[in-house]
Design a protein around this motif. Structure first.
Motif, PDB file in Angstrom:
ATOM      1  N   LYS A  58      -7.291  17.438  -6.182  1.00  0.00           N
ATOM      2  CA  LYS A  58      -6.033  18.109  -5.544  1.00  0.00           C
ATOM      3  C   LYS A  58      -6.370  18.029  -4.175  1.00  0.00           C
ATOM      4  CE  LYS A  58      -6.263  23.259  -4.448  1.00  0.00           C
ATOM      5  NZ  LYS A  58      -6.894  24.424  -4.910  1.00  0.00           N
ATOM      6  N   TRP A  59      -6.634  16.537  -3.727  1.00  0.00           N
ATOM      7  CA  TRP A  59      -6.701  17.053  -1.901  1.00  0.00           C
ATOM      8  C   TRP A  59      -5.748  15.558  -1.986  1.00  0.00           C
ATOM      9  CZ3 TRP A  59      -7.564  11.910  -0.508  1.00  0.00           C
ATOM     10  CH2 TRP A  59      -8.123  11.176  -1.766  1.00  0.00           C
ATOM     11  N   PHE A  60      -5.922  14.166  -2.874  1.00  0.00           N
ATOM     12  CA  PHE A  60      -4.965  13.504  -3.007  1.00  0.00           C
ATOM     13  C   PHE A  60      -3.225  14.123  -3.159  1.00  0.00           C
ATOM     14  CE2 PHE A  60      -2.396  10.099  -4.805  1.00  0.00           C
ATOM     15  CZ  PHE A  60      -2.382   9.577  -4.598  1.00  0.00           C
ATOM     16  N   LYS A  61      -3.191  15.376  -4.323  1.00  0.00           N
ATOM     17  CA  LYS A  61      -1.912  15.558  -4.093  1.00  0.00           C
ATOM     18  C   LYS A  61      -1.305  16.460  -2.348  1.00  0.00           C
ATOM     19  CE  LYS A  61      -2.118  16.360  -8.913  1.00  0.00           C
ATOM     20  NZ  LYS A  61      -2.241  17.662 -10.307  1.00  0.00           N
ATOM     21  N   LYS A  62      -2.169  16.989  -2.162  1.00  0.00           N
ATOM     22  CA  LYS A  62      -1.912  17.433  -0.905  1.00  0.00           C
ATOM     23  C   LYS A  62      -1.748  16.211  -0.200  1.00  0.00           C
ATOM     24  CE  LYS A  62      -4.567  21.854  -1.082  1.00  0.00           C
ATOM     25  NZ  LYS A  62      -5.684  22.796  -0.407  1.00  0.00           N
ATOM     26  N   LEU A  63      -2.089  15.593   0.285  1.00  0.00           N
ATOM     27  CA  LEU A  63      -1.979  14.957   1.251  1.00  0.00           C
ATOM     28  C   LEU A  63      -0.951  14.071   0.778  1.00  0.00           C
ATOM     29  CD1 LEU A  63      -2.734  12.892   4.048  1.00  0.00           C
ATOM     30  CD2 LEU A  63      -3.974  11.005   2.099  1.00  0.00           C
ATOM     31  N   LYS A  64      -0.143  13.339  -0.998  1.00  0.00           N
ATOM     32  CA  LYS A  64       1.064  13.329  -0.987  1.00  0.00           C
ATOM     33  C   LYS A  64       2.270  14.758  -0.312  1.00  0.00           C
ATOM     34  CE  LYS A  64       3.065  10.268  -4.596  1.00  0.00           C
ATOM     35  NZ  LYS A  64       2.942  10.469  -6.139  1.00  0.00           N
ATOM     36  N   SER A  65       2.321  15.195  -0.801  1.00  0.00           N
ATOM     37  CA  SER A  65       2.750  16.293  -0.414  1.00  0.00           C
ATOM     38  C   SER A  65       3.211  16.561   1.083  1.00  0.00           C
ATOM     39  CB  SER A  65       2.642  17.444  -1.250  1.00  0.00           C
ATOM     40  OG  SER A  65       3.400  18.502  -0.765  1.00  0.00           O
TER      41      SER A  65
ATOM     42  N   LEU B 184       0.803  -1.500  -0.224  1.00  0.00           N
ATOM     43  CA  LEU B 184       0.006   0.229   0.350  1.00  0.00           C
ATOM     44  C   LEU B 184       0.892   0.926  -0.413  1.00  0.00           C
ATOM     45  CD1 LEU B 184      -2.674  -1.228   2.595  1.00  0.00           C
ATOM     46  CD2 LEU B 184      -3.179  -1.183   0.265  1.00  0.00           C
ATOM     47  N   GLY B 185       2.122   1.507   0.676  1.00  0.00           N
ATOM     48  CA  GLY B 185       2.802   2.162   0.728  1.00  0.00           C
ATOM     49  C   GLY B 185       3.450   3.257  -0.516  1.00  0.00           C
ATOM     50  N   VAL B 186       3.688   1.790  -1.361  1.00  0.00           N
ATOM     51  CA  VAL B 186       4.600   1.476  -2.193  1.00  0.00           C
ATOM     52  C   VAL B 186       3.720   2.051  -3.563  1.00  0.00           C
ATOM     53  CG1 VAL B 186       5.551   0.287  -4.373  1.00  0.00           C
ATOM     54  CG2 VAL B 186       6.119   0.029  -1.857  1.00  0.00           C
ATOM     55  N   VAL B 187       2.333   1.578  -3.344  1.00  0.00           N
ATOM     56  CA  VAL B 187       1.363   2.128  -4.490  1.00  0.00           C
ATOM     57  C   VAL B 187       0.810   3.392  -4.599  1.00  0.00           C
ATOM     58  CG1 VAL B 187      -0.929   1.833  -4.751  1.00  0.00           C
ATOM     59  CG2 VAL B 187       0.390  -0.343  -4.597  1.00  0.00           C
ATOM     60  N   PHE B 188       0.484   4.103  -3.096  1.00  0.00           N
ATOM     61  CA  PHE B 188       0.618   5.240  -2.205  1.00  0.00           C
ATOM     62  C   PHE B 188       1.445   6.255  -2.704  1.00  0.00           C
ATOM     63  CE2 PHE B 188       1.127   9.140  -0.057  1.00  0.00           C
ATOM     64  CZ  PHE B 188      -0.183   9.135   0.138  1.00  0.00           C
ATOM     65  N   SER B 189       2.917   6.150  -3.169  1.00  0.00           N
ATOM     66  CA  SER B 189       4.076   6.893  -3.653  1.00  0.00           C
ATOM     67  C   SER B 189       3.820   6.634  -4.443  1.00  0.00           C
ATOM     68  CB  SER B 189       5.450   5.931  -3.243  1.00  0.00           C
ATOM     69  OG  SER B 189       5.673   4.496  -3.544  1.00  0.00           O
ATOM     70  N   LEU B 190       3.814   5.990  -5.497  1.00  0.00           N
ATOM     71  CA  LEU B 190       3.713   6.264  -7.261  1.00  0.00           C
ATOM     72  C   LEU B 190       2.560   6.318  -8.064  1.00  0.00           C
ATOM     73  CD1 LEU B 190       5.674   2.544  -7.610  1.00  0.00           C
ATOM     74  CD2 LEU B 190       6.521   4.736  -7.346  1.00  0.00           C
ATOM     75  N   THR B 191       1.367   6.391  -6.986  1.00  0.00           N
ATOM     76  CA  THR B 191      -0.163   6.806  -7.265  1.00  0.00           C
ATOM     77  C   THR B 191      -0.220   8.546  -8.413  1.00  0.00           C
ATOM     78  OG1 THR B 191      -1.279   5.280  -6.375  1.00  0.00           O
ATOM     79  CG2 THR B 191      -2.415   6.336  -7.131  1.00  0.00           C
ATOM     80  N   LYS B 192      -0.701   8.508  -9.573  1.00  0.00           N
ATOM     81  CA  LYS B 192      -0.797  10.166  -9.725  1.00  0.00           C
ATOM     82  C   LYS B 192      -1.647  10.411  -9.971  1.00  0.00           C
ATOM     83  CE  LYS B 192       4.473  10.496 -12.037  1.00  0.00           C
ATOM     84  NZ  LYS B 192       4.555  10.805 -13.367  1.00  0.00           N
ATOM     85  N   SER B 193      -2.704  11.084  -8.954  1.00  0.00           N
ATOM     86  CA  SER B 193      -3.900  11.437  -9.248  1.00  0.00           C
ATOM     87  C   SER B 193      -4.248  13.032  -9.358  1.00  0.00           C
ATOM     88  CB  SER B 193      -4.530  11.199  -7.862  1.00  0.00           C
ATOM     89  OG  SER B 193      -5.677  11.524  -7.814  1.00  0.00           O
ATOM     90  N   SER B 194      -4.789  13.763  -9.919  1.00  0.00           N
ATOM     91  CA  SER B 194      -5.617  14.768 -10.335  1.00  0.00           C
ATOM     92  C   SER B 194      -6.257  15.740  -9.387  1.00  0.00           C
ATOM     93  CB  SER B 194      -6.483  14.702 -11.962  1.00  0.00           C
ATOM     94  OG  SER B 194      -7.430  14.056 -11.831  1.00  0.00           O
TER      95      SER B 194
END
Length: 304
Positions: free
Chosen positions: A171-178, A159-169
């Motif tokens: 905005k909330w996902f980008k903020k969370l990942k950042s 799950l950690g690897v998938v989360f780190s490699l996932t690209k999503s449009s």
């Protein structure tokens, strides 16, 4: 907080503390009072408890320092008041709202973020030592338990690897990942200090547990017990519970994992003392601070 809200929070908090004491086995308290090393026992418990909350205060002061000028005593007061509120909520989630209420409206989003950061770093410390404890105990576990633990760890890793490699449009996902990426940047002085203080705090209350056990059973092996305590804290930190159920969970885990090493009476007594020193007394002081006259707040260095 308004006076009515303060009275409600304090009342609920005192109910939690009162209920905990109602469930106590007073024979255990009598046994503790008859211990020949009672004074050393109390001093040790209070010392580690005070150190625990001083480290938590330093962590909060560190996290909020860049956004608000705050004195150590002010941070200490905020930490204990937030703890008093949080004990009536599952997994201390009430700490978020409590700390946010201490600050101006324009800072509350940032305060929520910094509170989450402090909790995440504490969880990182718990997971690190918990996995270390599992590693030491792993050869002694049953085959079915080994399989369950291995499966869970592999799933978390995937799950950690998938989360780190996932690209999503989104905005909330980008903020969370950042946000999660920002936590891993230890070149940031605030991040480094917060993580270090989380580790020191973890070592403080886990060793408090060990030394209280040691007072009752001096022949206790350090390397035999500490991995078990690491596992107890890991499991209890990832299971959603209210405070009283958290205490019950830690006690039941202690009874199971320390079986054959320490008598059940000693395990019950030490869990009771850990609750009093690290939850009951700090919550009591926090409630008194909530009811005390409001101090003048310092202006933030910068608003969100």
């Amino acid at each position: 907080m308004s006076l009515a809200v303060k009275l409600l929070v304090v009342s609920l908090s005192f109910v939690v503390i009162y209920d905990a004491f109602q469930d106590l086995n007073w024979n255990l308290l009598q046994f503790i009072s008859n211990n020949s090393h009672l004074s050393q026992l109390l001093f040790s418990g209070l010392f580690f408890s005070l150190l625990n909350w001083l480290l938590e205060t330093l962590k909060w002061k560190t996290l909020i320092h860049d956004h608000k000028s705050i004195q150590f005593l002010g941070a200490f007061s905020e930490t204990l008041r937030a703890h008093a509120v949080s004990i009536i909520t599952p997994n201390k989630i009430g700490e978020f709202g409590a700390k946010a209420s201490f600050y101006p409206k324009q800072m509350r989003k940032l305060v929520l973020k910094q509170t989450l950061t402090g909790q995440l770093y504490q969880l990182v410390a718990t997971c690190f030592f918990g996995i270390l404890g599992f590693g030491v105990l792993f050869p002694e576990l049953s085959s079915s338990l080994k399989f369950s633990i291995s499966t869970a760890l592999v799933m978390v890793f995937i799950l950690g690897v998938v989360f780190s490699l996932t690209k999503s449009s989104y905005k909330w996902f980008k903020k969370l990942k950042s946000y999660f990426i920002s936590l891993s940047i230890l070149s940031n002085t605030t991040n480094t200090k917060a993580l270090l203080l989380s580790v020191l705090r973890y070592l403080t209350f886990s060793h408090q547990f060990y030394f209280l056990l040691y007072f009752f059973q001096p022949e206790l092996g350090y390397l035999e017990v500490m991995p078990v305590l690491f596992v107890i804290y890991l499991v209890s930190s990832i299971v959603p519970t209210f405070l009283l159920l958290d205490v019950t969970l830690k006690t039941s885990l202690s009874l199971v994992l320390l079986d054959g090493i320490i008598s059940s009476e000693i395990v019950l007594m030490v869990n009771l003392m850990m609750w009093i020193f690290n939850f009951g007394l700090p919550a009591f002081v926090g409630n008194l601070l909530i009811l005390s006259p409001k101090q003048s707040s310092l202006q933030p260095k910068k608003a969100l």
